[in-house]
Design an enzyme around this catalytic site. Structure first.
Site, PDB file in Angstrom:
ATOM      1  N   GLY A 112       0.830  -1.197   0.000  1.00 19.60           N
ATOM      2  CA  GLY A 112       0.000   0.000   0.000  1.00 19.60           C
ATOM      3  C   GLY A 112       0.860   1.241   0.000  1.00 19.60           C
ATOM      4  N   SER A 113       0.281   2.344   0.412  1.00 21.18           N
ATOM      5  CA  SER A 113       0.993   3.622   0.381  1.00 21.18           C
ATOM      6  C   SER A 113       2.062   3.681   1.464  1.00 21.18           C
ATOM      7  CB  SER A 113       0.010   4.779   0.582  1.00 21.18           C
ATOM      8  OG  SER A 113      -0.451   4.813   1.926  1.00 21.18           O
ATOM      9  N   THR A 114       3.059   4.541   1.232  1.00 25.51           N
ATOM     10  CA  THR A 114       4.120   4.721   2.222  1.00 25.51           C
ATOM     11  C   THR A 114       3.566   5.302   3.510  1.00 25.51           C
ATOM     12  OG1 THR A 114       5.832   4.935   0.526  1.00 25.51           O
ATOM     13  CG2 THR A 114       6.302   5.912   2.672  1.00 25.51           C
ATOM     14  N   VAL A 117       0.542   4.938   4.931  1.00 25.37           N
ATOM     15  CA  VAL A 117      -0.120   3.893   5.726  1.00 25.37           C
ATOM     16  C   VAL A 117       0.895   2.841   6.163  1.00 25.37           C
ATOM     17  CG1 VAL A 117      -1.899   2.116   5.728  1.00 25.37           C
ATOM     18  CG2 VAL A 117      -2.336   4.299   4.600  1.00 25.37           C
ATOM     19  N   GLY A 118       1.835   2.513   5.286  1.00 23.88           N
ATOM     20  CA  GLY A 118       2.866   1.535   5.643  1.00 23.88           C
ATOM     21  C   GLY A 118       3.661   1.956   6.867  1.00 23.88           C
ATOM     22  N   GLU A 160       5.694  -3.415   0.799  1.00 25.10           N
ATOM     23  CA  GLU A 160       5.866  -2.954  -0.582  1.00 25.10           C
ATOM     24  C   GLU A 160       5.041  -1.695  -0.706  1.00 25.10           C
ATOM     25  OE1 GLU A 160       5.162  -2.014  -3.945  1.00 25.10           O
ATOM     26  OE2 GLU A 160       4.774  -3.980  -4.864  1.00 25.10           O
TER      27      GLU A 160
END
Length: 504
Positions: free
Chosen positions: A237-239, A241-242, A259
């Protein structure tokens, strides 16, 4: 015969291979007609999250003990079922998400199909152990590959078939049980893919599927990660949220695989094939409306060719205007609407974000060289700018939209610095007729993959896939992908001998 899970309404959760309905439902909004629902979905709460963990825990010991050949038979059977359902899954994807049938066909029939076929084949090599040399006392030593236990997979919406499979298949191949948290934007597609595994005979509780409404996602996700049954997290997902997921994992000492986003630079050297570079730039920047983590973004072009590349890109976009125009309607029979190969972004907030990036870049001096800028909620038309600067927000911000910008460079080191000047490192390309020059530049770029005279959008089961820097860590595909979801365990066989206490 009972109705398949993915055809039930409301769409149920799956716990212990049984459909579970809840009173908490949410709708998936239509891409073609915003404000209307294409699916009603049962949403999980912490209660169902804990039930899924309990099911995974009960199923774990038998799944782990099952001979590798038997586990592989189930996964290969699931692959066969998946092949038969490809047309139906493509139609589901174009209905529920912003995918065109062209992109849905590519990710389903090519990328996902290869993943479903190749992962089971890699199992025997991936799970093979090692032996260490016998020591002087005759002790034998070996290293085994063992599963973590239960893996939480969190899959996104933007390539729901490929990334839905990737969230569960390698962990299952490694002997883990899995809890899949689907995307609230593509739960039906995710469920249709998981149905292949259930129909192949996956034992009760080995795979559990949870849908979670956006408003409940923080609480439910935290509960899942915190639960002692979950031993590793697999997030795509997005950086932004990651980073939150990684912090929660760190709090509970849980390893995670990430990822995340990308900025994906393309370096076009002074002796590049301009037509090749321009063609691949347009394709890799606008495929799936630029909503791929590997989509081309920053175009770093030698000053001697910058205007030629810009002119060629503009010409291609004008020539292919009927294909490179975004529209809402899509033909669900499997053929693209003739006028619209591109579709809207997945929500209006994305449209507002890219509009802001575009306006900032223009204010900083960038000039339009391709496309006709138009921003109507989630419907965004593709554009390419020339004269982008490092000071513009677009240079360092992942747009996840059909927008690219050309930055001129003069020296090779300047090109490398521009390519490495963002926080991301997922994919990159270098175009040059001189392979020595291209490899020298590729070697200096901090990226999980660099493609010489090829596009940034690339995935192959024969290669590791993953990022550097803020694009994440860990590697998918093949043996390496299965290894990510196993641990090494040492076992020694000792020659019986009592130890004399006087050496204490």
């Amino acid at each position: 015969m009972s109705t398949p899970f993915y055809k039930q309404s409301p769409l149920p959760l799956i716990i212990d291979n049984e459909a579970v309905c809840t009173s908490h439902t949410f709708d998936v909004d239509s891409v073609e007609a915003p404000g209307t629902a294409v699916a009603t979905v049962c949403g999980a709460t912490v209660k169902e999250a804990h039930a899924a963990c309990a099911a995974a825990q009960r199923a774990g010991p038998e799944w782990r003990k099952m001979p590798l050949t038997e586990r592989r038979k189930i996964l290969l059977k699931a692959s066969e079922i998946f092949q038969q359902r490809i047309p139906e899954i493509i139609a589901l994807e174009t209905k529920e998400t912003a995918s065109s049938s062209g992109f849905a066909g590519f990710e389903t029939a090519v990328l996902a199909s290869a993943q479903f076929q190749e992962t089971p084949i890699a199992m025997a090599q991936a799970m093979r152990g090692e032996t260490a040399p016998v020591d002087s006392a005759g002790k034998r030593m070996l290293v085994e590959r063992v599963p973590y236990g239960c893996v939480l997979g969190i899959a996104p919406w933007n390539a729901p078939v490929t990334l839905g499979i990737r969230a569960v298949l390698a962990p299952l191949a490694g002997g883990n049980t899995v809890i899949l948290k689907t995307s609230e934007y593509s739960p039906t597609v995710h469920m249709a893919v998981m149905q292949c595994l259930f129909d192949a005979g996956l034992p009760k509780g080995v795979l559990n599927v949870l849908h979670v409404a956006t408003k409940d996602a923080p609480e439910v996700t935290q509960a899942l990660i915190a639960h002692p049954v979950v031993r590793k997290v697999n997030f795509t997902g997005s950086t932004n949220v990651g980073r939150i997921i990684a912090q929660i994992c760190a709090k509970h000492l849980k390893p995670c695989m990430m990822e995340l986003g990308g900025k994906n630079p393309i370096v076009v050297t002074g002796n590049a094939d301009v037509e090749l570079a321009a063609n691949n730039i347009v394709f890799n920047g606008f495929l799936h409306q630029g909503q791929i983590c590997m989509s081309a973004s920053n175009l770093i072009v030698h000053a001697s060719l910058a205007d030629d590349v810009a002119q060629k890109i503009g010409a291609i976009m004008a020539e292919q205007a009927s294909l490179l125009s975004a529209g809402r309607k899509q033909n669900h029979s499997g053929k693209d609407d003739e006028a619209h190969r591109l579709r809207p972004l997945f929500n209006a907030a994305s449209g507002e974000r890219v509009k802001s990036l575009y306006e900032d870049a223009v204010q900083q001096g960038a000039k339009l060289v391709g496309g006709k800028p138009a921003f109507e909620g989630s419907l965004v038309q593709p554009v390419v700018l020339n004269g982008l600067t490092k000071e513009s927000k677009f240079y360092s911000t992942e747009a996840f939209a059909p927008m690219m910008g050309i930055i001129k460079y003069n020296t090779e080191q300047e090109a490398i610095d521009l390519a490495n000047g963002t926080d991301y490192g997922l994919s990159a390309s270098v175009y040059s007729r001189d392979e020595t020059e291209a490899y020298r530049i590729a070697s200096a770029i901090d990226s999980g993959a660099v493609h010489i005279n090829g596009g940034t959008v690339h995935d192959d089961q024969a290669l590791h896939h993953g990022g550097m820097k803020n694009s994440g860590w860990g590697r998918f595909n093949g043996v390496a992908g299965i290894h990510e979801f196993t641990q090494s365990k040492c076992v020694t066989f000792n020659v019986p001998a009592q130890v004399p206490f006087h050496i204490m």
